[in-house]
Design a protein around this motif. Structure first.
Motif, PDB file in Angstrom:
ATOM      1  N   ASN A  26      -3.104   2.232  -4.259  1.00 17.04           N
ATOM      2  CA  ASN A  26      -3.441   3.470  -3.566  1.00 17.04           C
ATOM      3  C   ASN A  26      -4.775   3.228  -2.854  1.00 17.04           C
ATOM      4  O   ASN A  26      -5.747   2.823  -3.511  1.00 17.04           O
ATOM      5  CB  ASN A  26      -3.564   4.617  -4.566  1.00 17.04           C
ATOM      6  N   PRO A  27      -4.879   3.434  -1.556  1.00 15.00           N
ATOM      7  CA  PRO A  27      -6.110   3.100  -0.827  1.00 15.00           C
ATOM      8  C   PRO A  27      -7.378   3.672  -1.445  1.00 15.00           C
ATOM      9  O   PRO A  27      -8.405   3.001  -1.524  1.00 15.00           O
ATOM     10  CB  PRO A  27      -5.861   3.680   0.566  1.00 15.00           C
ATOM     11  N   LYS A  28      -7.320   4.933  -1.897  1.00 17.40           N
ATOM     12  CA  LYS A  28      -8.537   5.576  -2.408  1.00 17.40           C
ATOM     13  C   LYS A  28      -9.081   4.859  -3.646  1.00 17.40           C
ATOM     14  O   LYS A  28     -10.290   4.889  -3.904  1.00 17.40           O
ATOM     15  CB  LYS A  28      -8.277   7.037  -2.728  1.00 17.40           C
ATOM     16  N   ASP A  29      -8.190   4.212  -4.410  1.00 26.51           N
ATOM     17  CA  ASP A  29      -8.623   3.522  -5.622  1.00 26.51           C
ATOM     18  C   ASP A  29      -9.476   2.299  -5.311  1.00 26.51           C
ATOM     19  O   ASP A  29     -10.203   1.801  -6.178  1.00 26.51           O
ATOM     20  CB  ASP A  29      -7.411   3.099  -6.457  1.00 26.51           C
ATOM     21  N   ILE A  62       0.864  -1.184   0.000  1.00 24.50           N
ATOM     22  CA  ILE A  62       0.000   0.000   0.000  1.00 24.50           C
ATOM     23  C   ILE A  62       0.902   1.235   0.000  1.00 24.50           C
ATOM     24  O   ILE A  62       1.800   1.355   0.833  1.00 24.50           O
ATOM     25  CB  ILE A  62      -0.900   0.034   1.248  1.00 24.50           C
ATOM     26  N   ILE A  63       0.664   2.144  -0.940  1.00 24.18           N
ATOM     27  CA  ILE A  63       1.340   3.445  -0.931  1.00 24.18           C
ATOM     28  C   ILE A  63       0.260   4.522  -0.977  1.00 24.18           C
ATOM     29  O   ILE A  63      -0.397   4.706  -2.012  1.00 24.18           O
ATOM     30  CB  ILE A  63       2.305   3.627  -2.117  1.00 24.18           C
ATOM     31  N   ASN A  64       0.076   5.195   0.112  1.00 24.24           N
ATOM     32  CA  ASN A  64      -0.942   6.236   0.195  1.00 24.24           C
ATOM     33  C   ASN A  64      -0.365   7.552  -0.326  1.00 24.24           C
ATOM     34  O   ASN A  64       0.230   8.328   0.406  1.00 24.24           O
ATOM     35  CB  ASN A  64      -1.399   6.397   1.650  1.00 24.24           C
ATOM     36  N   TYR A 114     -11.014   2.998   0.055  1.00 24.72           N
ATOM     37  CA  TYR A 114     -10.611   3.210   1.452  1.00 24.72           C
ATOM     38  C   TYR A 114     -10.235   4.675   1.672  1.00 24.72           C
ATOM     39  O   TYR A 114      -9.712   5.338   0.769  1.00 24.72           O
ATOM     40  CB  TYR A 114      -9.415   2.322   1.807  1.00 24.72           C
ATOM     41  N   THR A 115     -10.486   5.154   2.867  1.00 24.69           N
ATOM     42  CA  THR A 115     -10.190   6.549   3.179  1.00 24.69           C
ATOM     43  C   THR A 115      -8.710   6.781   3.447  1.00 24.69           C
ATOM     44  O   THR A 115      -8.207   7.871   3.228  1.00 24.69           O
ATOM     45  CB  THR A 115     -10.995   7.020   4.397  1.00 24.69           C
ATOM     46  N   TRP A 116      -8.026   5.740   3.932  1.00 23.44           N
ATOM     47  CA  TRP A 116      -6.588   5.887   4.209  1.00 23.44           C
ATOM     48  C   TRP A 116      -5.947   4.510   4.286  1.00 23.44           C
ATOM     49  O   TRP A 116      -6.629   3.474   4.230  1.00 23.44           O
ATOM     50  CB  TRP A 116      -6.355   6.697   5.480  1.00 23.44           C
ATOM     51  N   ASP A 117      -4.632   4.489   4.402  1.00 19.21           N
ATOM     52  CA  ASP A 117      -3.879   3.234   4.379  1.00 19.21           C
ATOM     53  C   ASP A 117      -4.239   2.303   5.532  1.00 19.21           C
ATOM     54  O   ASP A 117      -4.287   1.078   5.371  1.00 19.21           O
ATOM     55  CB  ASP A 117      -2.382   3.532   4.421  1.00 19.21           C
TER      56      ASP A 117
END
Length: 403
Positions: free
Chosen positions: A232-235, A183-185, A238-241
């Motif tokens: 990327n979490p948003k993809d 995961i890379i936020n 998710y709101t964040w990592d």
């Protein structure tokens, strides 16, 4: 003689009046407001922090004012109106503090004789700028890599990674099974900065933005997305990592020790480990994340605010931070206890001594936004590009704007 008597009477009246006024002012209750942001866990920590304050700082009442995020707080401070409560004390992190020091929003604490000898020097230094102290540190947490141990063991992946090349190889391995490796936020410059520092680079307050190490770090991030080895979490909604990791969306993520509190609440059945941040060669340092209590420069009673802040930063409060949120305390004894109570993370303790600050340029808020926007423009580009060239272009542009 009559004049002498009148004069003596006037003096006595002034003395009595002065004493009465002094007594009245001494008895007057001071209200010290404290601003912070977070969720219910922060609520518990700060409620504990102010318990009993009236016994230590007489005639003082502390009011807590919670904001949903740092952005919401600073927006309220910038757009001042009658409905905005201006705090005396602010609980903040060392991500954007320099911007507000430079804007004279925070008060130097040196004149209040606050004892910081029991705090870790690395945490104290994070809050020292141009020889003045601007924060009483509560935490000293090194950046970490969080690994889902259940997933790791399920795929027999062996030793945990020490370098970013190890991370890339492992991500390629689990890709065979349809599993996201990393995961890379990119929405949060906090995570991007972890890569810069762990590659041996860093922002250095704007003086080294376009360094070779930073270019290598940014190229690595672009390559991981190009090869489909990072998410990327948003993809994925998710709101964040942290939310993505707690849901088991990927094997690894850059993180912080506060994942302890997060996973305790959100994924109590997950087995996981927090390991030192991987690096370019296995030897570079990571990043130090620190919460602290600072005082607003225009506080109506800065001396009492300083007394309250020092009380709130006592070891008991830091222990509560560790218990509820998972953050490593800044107090030396509490920090040692923290790692003894979490022996699986003991190897992180030495990292915090040499960890780098975020060291963003003075205009840190705008810098972080520009950085995230530039990174997004590359990872969502419609066709392959020269990653190293784009890393150079982006960092050159940022350096010209913020050096």
């Amino acid at each position: 003689m009559r004049k002498k008597i009148i004069s003596l009477f006037v003096v006595l009246v002034l003395i009595i009046t002065g004493c009465s006024t002094g007594k009245k002012n001494e008895d007057k209750e001071s209200i010290i407001s404290v601003a912070y942001w977070g969720d219910i866990r922060e609520d518990l920590v700060y409620q504990t922090a102010i318990e009993g304050v009236e016994d230590v700082v007489p005639n003082t009442r502390v009011e807590l004012h919670k904001y949903e995020s740092a952005t919401a707080f600073w927006s309220a401070m910038v757009n001042r109106d009658e409905s905005v409560e201006l705090p005396d004390i602010i609980s903040l992190t060392n991500e954007n503090h320099l911007e507000y020091i430079e804007a004279s929003f925070l008060l130097p604490l040196d004149e209040f004789n606050i004892n910081l000898e029991t705090s870790k020097p690395s945490a104290v230094n994070v809050w020292n700028y141009k020889g003045k102290q601007y924060g009483i540190p509560l935490t000293a947490s090194p950046a970490v890599m969080a690994i889902n141990r259940d997933m790791w063991n399920a795929y027999n992946l062996g030793a945990y990674p020490k370098t970013w090349n190890d991370v890339r190889s492992i991500s390629k391995e689990v890709e065979k099974y349809g599993v996201e490796g990393l995961i890379i936020n990119t929405e949060d410059a906090y995570h991007l900065t972890q890569y810069m520092n762990s590659f041996g680079g860093g922002w250095r307050f704007g003086s080294a933005i376009n360094s070779e190490a930073n270019r290598e770090a940014l190229t690595y991030i672009f390559t991981m997305f190009d090869e489909g080895l990072a998410m990327n979490p948003k993809d994925e909604g998710y709101t964040w990592d942290g939310a993505a990791f707690a849901d088991g969306a990927a094997l690894m993520t850059t993180a912080g020790t506060w994942y302890i509190g997060l996973l305790q609440d959100e994924a109590p059945d997950m087995n996981y480990d927090l390991i030192p941040m991987p690096s370019r060669t296995g030897h570079e340092n990571g990043t130090l994340y620190s919460n602290a209590l600072a005082i607003r420069k225009d506080s109506e009673d800065p001396e009492k605010a300083a007394q309250v802040a020092q009380y709130m930063a006592r070891p008991l409060c830091q222990k509560e931070f560790a218990r509820v949120i998972g953050s490593a305390p800044a107090d030396i004894e509490e920090n040692n206890d923290y790692y003894q109570e979490n022996p699986h993370m003991e190897h992180l303790q030495s990292r915090s001594a040499n960890a780098e600050p975020f060291a963003y340029p003075n205009q840190s808020t705008q810098f972080q936004k520009n950085l995230s926007d530039e990174v997004a423009a590359v990872i969502y580009a419609p066709k392959p590009i020269d990653n190293s060239a784009r890393a150079y272009e982006i960092l050159s542009r940022l350096e010209r704007a913020y050096k």
